[in-house]
Scaffold this motif. Structure first.
Motif, mmCIF file in Angstrom:
data_model
loop_
_atom_site.group_PDB
_atom_site.id
_atom_site.type_symbol
_atom_site.label_atom_id
_atom_site.label_comp_id
_atom_site.label_asym_id
_atom_site.label_seq_id
_atom_site.Cartn_x
_atom_site.Cartn_y
_atom_site.Cartn_z
ATOM 1 N N GLY A 71 0.801 -1.223 0.000
ATOM 2 C CA GLY A 71 0.000 0.000 0.000
ATOM 3 C C GLY A 71 0.830 1.266 0.000
ATOM 4 O O GLY A 71 0.599 2.184 -0.797
ATOM 5 N N ALA A 72 1.825 1.334 0.876
ATOM 6 C CA ALA A 72 2.651 2.536 0.971
ATOM 7 C C ALA A 72 3.458 2.754 -0.299
ATOM 8 O O ALA A 72 3.604 3.886 -0.781
ATOM 9 C CB ALA A 72 3.583 2.428 2.175
ATOM 10 N N LEU A 73 3.993 1.660 -0.855
ATOM 11 C CA LEU A 73 4.799 1.795 -2.066
ATOM 12 C C LEU A 73 3.965 2.293 -3.237
ATOM 13 O O LEU A 73 4.375 3.194 -3.987
ATOM 14 C CB LEU A 73 5.441 0.447 -2.395
ATOM 15 N N TRP A 74 2.789 1.718 -3.428
ATOM 16 C CA TRP A 74 1.917 2.132 -4.530
ATOM 17 C C TRP A 74 1.448 3.574 -4.358
ATOM 18 O O TRP A 74 1.330 4.318 -5.330
ATOM 19 C CB TRP A 74 0.715 1.195 -4.625
ATOM 20 N N THR A 75 1.195 3.980 -3.140
ATOM 21 C CA THR A 75 0.756 5.354 -2.897
ATOM 22 C C THR A 75 1.870 6.342 -3.205
ATOM 23 O O THR A 75 1.641 7.400 -3.808
ATOM 24 C CB THR A 75 0.274 5.514 -1.454
ATOM 25 N N ALA A 76 3.095 6.011 -2.797
ATOM 26 C CA ALA A 76 4.236 6.880 -3.103
ATOM 27 C C ALA A 76 4.442 6.987 -4.606
ATOM 28 O O ALA A 76 4.721 8.075 -5.136
ATOM 29 C CB ALA A 76 5.491 6.340 -2.424
ATOM 30 N N VAL A 88 -5.731 3.781 1.691
ATOM 31 C CA VAL A 88 -6.846 3.519 2.604
ATOM 32 C C VAL A 88 -6.854 2.079 3.101
ATOM 33 O O VAL A 88 -7.725 1.702 3.883
ATOM 34 C CB VAL A 88 -8.203 3.848 1.945
ATOM 35 N N GLU A 89 -5.906 1.252 2.633
ATOM 36 C CA GLU A 89 -5.846 -0.160 2.993
ATOM 37 C C GLU A 89 -7.135 -0.864 2.548
ATOM 38 O O GLU A 89 -8.101 -0.215 2.144
ATOM 39 C CB GLU A 89 -5.588 -0.338 4.492
ATOM 40 N N PRO A 90 -7.151 -2.205 2.593
ATOM 41 C CA PRO A 90 -8.343 -2.940 2.132
ATOM 42 C C PRO A 90 -9.455 -2.905 3.179
ATOM 43 O O PRO A 90 -9.822 -3.905 3.791
ATOM 44 C CB PRO A 90 -7.809 -4.359 1.926
ATOM 45 N N ARG A 91 -9.995 -1.729 3.403
ATOM 46 C CA ARG A 91 -11.023 -1.532 4.421
ATOM 47 C C ARG A 91 -12.366 -2.082 3.962
ATOM 48 O O ARG A 91 -12.523 -2.517 2.824
ATOM 49 C CB ARG A 91 -11.153 -0.049 4.742
ATOM 50 N N GLY A 92 -13.365 -2.044 4.844
ATOM 51 C CA GLY A 92 -14.709 -2.476 4.492
ATOM 52 C C GLY A 92 -15.244 -1.688 3.306
ATOM 53 O O GLY A 92 -14.867 -0.532 3.086
ATOM 54 N N LEU A 96 -14.676 2.111 1.970
ATOM 55 C CA LEU A 96 -13.961 2.326 0.712
ATOM 56 C C LEU A 96 -14.785 3.199 -0.223
ATOM 57 O O LEU A 96 -14.262 4.130 -0.856
ATOM 58 C CB LEU A 96 -13.659 0.983 0.036
ATOM 59 N N HIS A 97 -16.081 2.944 -0.289
ATOM 60 C CA HIS A 97 -16.944 3.782 -1.121
ATOM 61 C C HIS A 97 -16.919 5.220 -0.649
ATOM 62 O O HIS A 97 -16.846 6.164 -1.453
ATOM 63 C CB HIS A 97 -18.372 3.228 -1.095
ATOM 64 N N HIS A 98 -16.961 5.406 0.672
ATOM 65 C CA HIS A 98 -16.917 6.764 1.221
ATOM 66 C C HIS A 98 -15.596 7.445 0.875
ATOM 67 O O HIS A 98 -15.569 8.636 0.527
ATOM 68 C CB HIS A 98 -17.103 6.717 2.740
ATOM 69 N N ALA A 99 -14.493 6.690 0.959
ATOM 70 C CA ALA A 99 -13.184 7.265 0.630
ATOM 71 C C ALA A 99 -13.114 7.668 -0.838
ATOM 72 O O ALA A 99 -12.600 8.736 -1.182
ATOM 73 C CB ALA A 99 -12.076 6.264 0.958
ATOM 74 N N LEU A 100 -13.632 6.832 -1.720
ATOM 75 C CA LEU A 100 -13.596 7.138 -3.150
ATOM 76 C C LEU A 100 -14.386 8.402 -3.465
ATOM 77 O O LEU A 100 -13.945 9.256 -4.246
ATOM 78 C CB LEU A 100 -14.153 5.956 -3.955
ATOM 79 N N ALA A 105 -11.966 10.327 -6.204
ATOM 80 C CA ALA A 105 -11.028 9.435 -6.876
ATOM 81 C C ALA A 105 -11.437 9.161 -8.321
ATOM 82 O O ALA A 105 -12.613 8.975 -8.629
ATOM 83 C CB ALA A 105 -10.917 8.119 -6.117
ATOM 84 N N THR A 106 -10.439 9.127 -9.182
ATOM 85 C CA THR A 106 -10.637 8.696 -10.576
ATOM 86 C C THR A 106 -9.987 7.349 -10.836
ATOM 87 O O THR A 106 -10.234 6.735 -11.872
ATOM 88 C CB THR A 106 -10.041 9.721 -11.556
ATOM 89 N N THR A 107 -9.152 6.898 -9.888
ATOM 90 C CA THR A 107 -8.421 5.637 -10.060
ATOM 91 C C THR A 107 -8.460 4.853 -8.762
ATOM 92 O O THR A 107 -8.221 5.404 -7.686
ATOM 93 C CB THR A 107 -6.950 5.901 -10.443
ATOM 94 N N LEU A 108 -8.761 3.560 -8.880
ATOM 95 C CA LEU A 108 -8.742 2.648 -7.734
ATOM 96 C C LEU A 108 -7.698 1.576 -7.983
ATOM 97 O O LEU A 108 -7.692 0.933 -9.034
ATOM 98 C CB LEU A 108 -10.110 1.988 -7.544
ATOM 99 N N VAL A 109 -6.799 1.397 -7.014
ATOM 100 C CA VAL A 109 -5.833 0.298 -7.031
ATOM 101 C C VAL A 109 -6.277 -0.701 -5.972
ATOM 102 O O VAL A 109 -6.369 -0.355 -4.792
ATOM 103 C CB VAL A 109 -4.406 0.781 -6.748
ATOM 104 N N SER A 110 -6.545 -1.928 -6.390
ATOM 105 C CA SER A 110 -7.149 -2.900 -5.488
ATOM 106 C C SER A 110 -6.779 -4.307 -5.922
ATOM 107 O O SER A 110 -6.289 -4.530 -7.034
ATOM 108 C CB SER A 110 -8.674 -2.732 -5.506
ATOM 109 N N THR A 111 -7.022 -5.270 -5.036
ATOM 110 C CA THR A 111 -6.962 -6.661 -5.459
ATOM 111 C C THR A 111 -8.176 -6.954 -6.334
ATOM 112 O O THR A 111 -9.202 -6.266 -6.239
ATOM 113 C CB THR A 111 -6.970 -7.610 -4.254
ATOM 114 N N PRO A 112 -8.099 -7.977 -7.191
ATOM 115 C CA PRO A 112 -9.271 -8.318 -8.021
ATOM 116 C C PRO A 112 -10.512 -8.646 -7.198
ATOM 117 O O PRO A 112 -11.609 -8.184 -7.515
ATOM 118 C CB PRO A 112 -8.784 -9.535 -8.816
ATOM 119 N N THR A 113 -10.348 -9.426 -6.126
ATOM 120 C CA THR A 113 -11.523 -9.779 -5.331
ATOM 121 C C THR A 113 -12.055 -8.571 -4.570
ATOM 122 O O THR A 113 -13.256 -8.451 -4.355
ATOM 123 C CB THR A 113 -11.203 -10.913 -4.343
ATOM 124 N N GLY A 114 -11.155 -7.663 -4.157
ATOM 125 C CA GLY A 114 -11.608 -6.453 -3.480
ATOM 126 C C GLY A 114 -12.470 -5.597 -4.384
ATOM 127 O O GLY A 114 -13.510 -5.069 -3.968
#
Length: 358
Positions: A71-76, A88-92, A96-100, A105-114
């Motif tokens: 997370g930190a590396l991708w954010t940097a 925002v870490e893989p939060r609930g 996550l919707h509230h953060a976006l 946000a125009t871009t989301l970096v996430s796991t596929p299942t997330g």
């Protein structure tokens, strides 16, 4: 290449007390990946290059929903490419919707299942249209995606979807693809390779299955070491410039919800509990997320329904990993101890012994 040191995740973990520099550690300390200043700059640079390849630019606002250390590396890296970046870490999914929305946000970096779980909850729980989020890019990394994930997300969110192969040791981007049926394009020469499962050498034409490895130019801090990632691809034998995307895992670590679970640590923890004679770890992906369950067998009937022993196992498992694992007790007594087994119903994990898999 044959004279190099070939290391696994366990080898990296064993150097925890002697490793120097910036240490990228797995949540359960199953690997410790050292980065010198040059390596850290290179890791951030490759990850920034992956974001650019995904179409992210100076007008974008990036939200990174990945666990540490990725997370930190991708954010940097995103902060170097985009207008704004937040971890925002893989939060609930509600958070996550509230953060976006709050961050625009125009871009989301996430796991596929997330990402798939967010989509499902937008439809079923929040009754919201995914298009209303206004995402232009989704970048998927950290897991083996289910079939048609990229196309499904692209259609539902109306955005470009890119899959990135990241280092399982630190999360740095290594290769990418923009279509599910396409090979991966390495982000730099000499960083990735395919290795034989049975010997410490590069894969040959006879190797239908090959393990993805990080080659020495990808980590100057570790010198000549070749790192086995545990990710396995089916070699197509085409000899093209692309790299086949990993579809499986192998070895003593199982990838669950973007986190590598150390099977030897499960064995060690259960061996300390009196009466345990066997166990099976099952992993499945019936819905959008991976679900793991540990079924434990006892050698005495008196322990099968003993709540104290069940609680001891639950506490031991909880101390091992941040992954949520459901503990189940086998109702039949198993008097003769047997080795632990893995039942991966996703079809991902091929086995713990590379030689037997091959």
């Amino acid at each position: 290449m044959t004279a190099a040191r070939w290391l696994t995740r366990d080898d990296l973990a064993s150097s925890a007390r002697t490793a120097e520099g910036l240490l990228l550690v797995a949540p359960d300390l199953s690997s410790v990946f050292p980065l010198g200043p040059e390596d850290a700059a290179a890791a951030t640079g490759l990850t920034a290059a992956a974001l650019r390849a995904a179409g992210v630019g100076g007008r974008d606002r990036v939200v990174v929903a990945l666990a540490e250390p990725a997370g930190a590396l991708w954010t940097a890296a995103a902060a170097q490419v985009a207008r704004a970046a937040a971890a925002v870490e893989p939060r609930g999914r509600l958070r996550l919707h509230h953060a976006l929305t709050a961050l625009g946000a125009t871009t989301l970096v996430s796991t596929p299942t997330g990402a798939m779980d967010l989509l499902a909850r937008l439809h079923l729980e929040f009754l919201l249209d995914p298009l209303d989020l206004g995402l232009d890019h989704i970048v998927l990394t950290g897991e083996i995606a289910s079939r048609r994930t990229m196309g499904h997300l692209a259609g539902e969110f109306g955005c470009a979807v890119t899959e990135v192969l990241a280092s399982p040791f630190g999360g740095a981007a290594l290769a990418f693809r923009a279509a599910e049926d396409a090979p991966l394009t390495p982000l730099a020469d000499g960083v990735l390779g395919l290795a034989s499962l049975t010997k410490d050498d590069l894969a040959g034409p006879q190797d239908a299955l090959a393990e993805v490895v990080l080659t020495p130019s990808g980590h100057s801090t570790l010198g000549d070491a070749v790192l086995r990632t545990g990710l396995v691809a089916r070699a197509d034998g085409s000899g093209g410039s692309g790299l086949p995307a990993p579809a499986h895992t192998v070895g003593d670590h199982v990838l669950v919800r973007g986190v590598w679970l150390a099977l030897p640590r499960v064995e060690k923890a259960l061996s300390k509990i009196d009466g345990v004679t066997g166990w099976e770890l099952s992993v499945e992906r019936q819905g959008t997320l991976d679900a793991a369950a540990l079924t434990v067998s006892f050698g005495r009937e008196s322990l099968v329904r003993n709540p104290m022993w069940r609680s001891r196992i639950e506490q031991a498992v909880r101390a091992l990993t941040p992954i949520s694992i459901d503990v189940r007790i086998a109702q039949d007594v198993l008097e003769t101890p047997v080795p632990g087994t893995v039942d991966d119903r996703r079809g991902h994990h091929l086995g713990r012994d590379r030689a037997l898999v091959s």
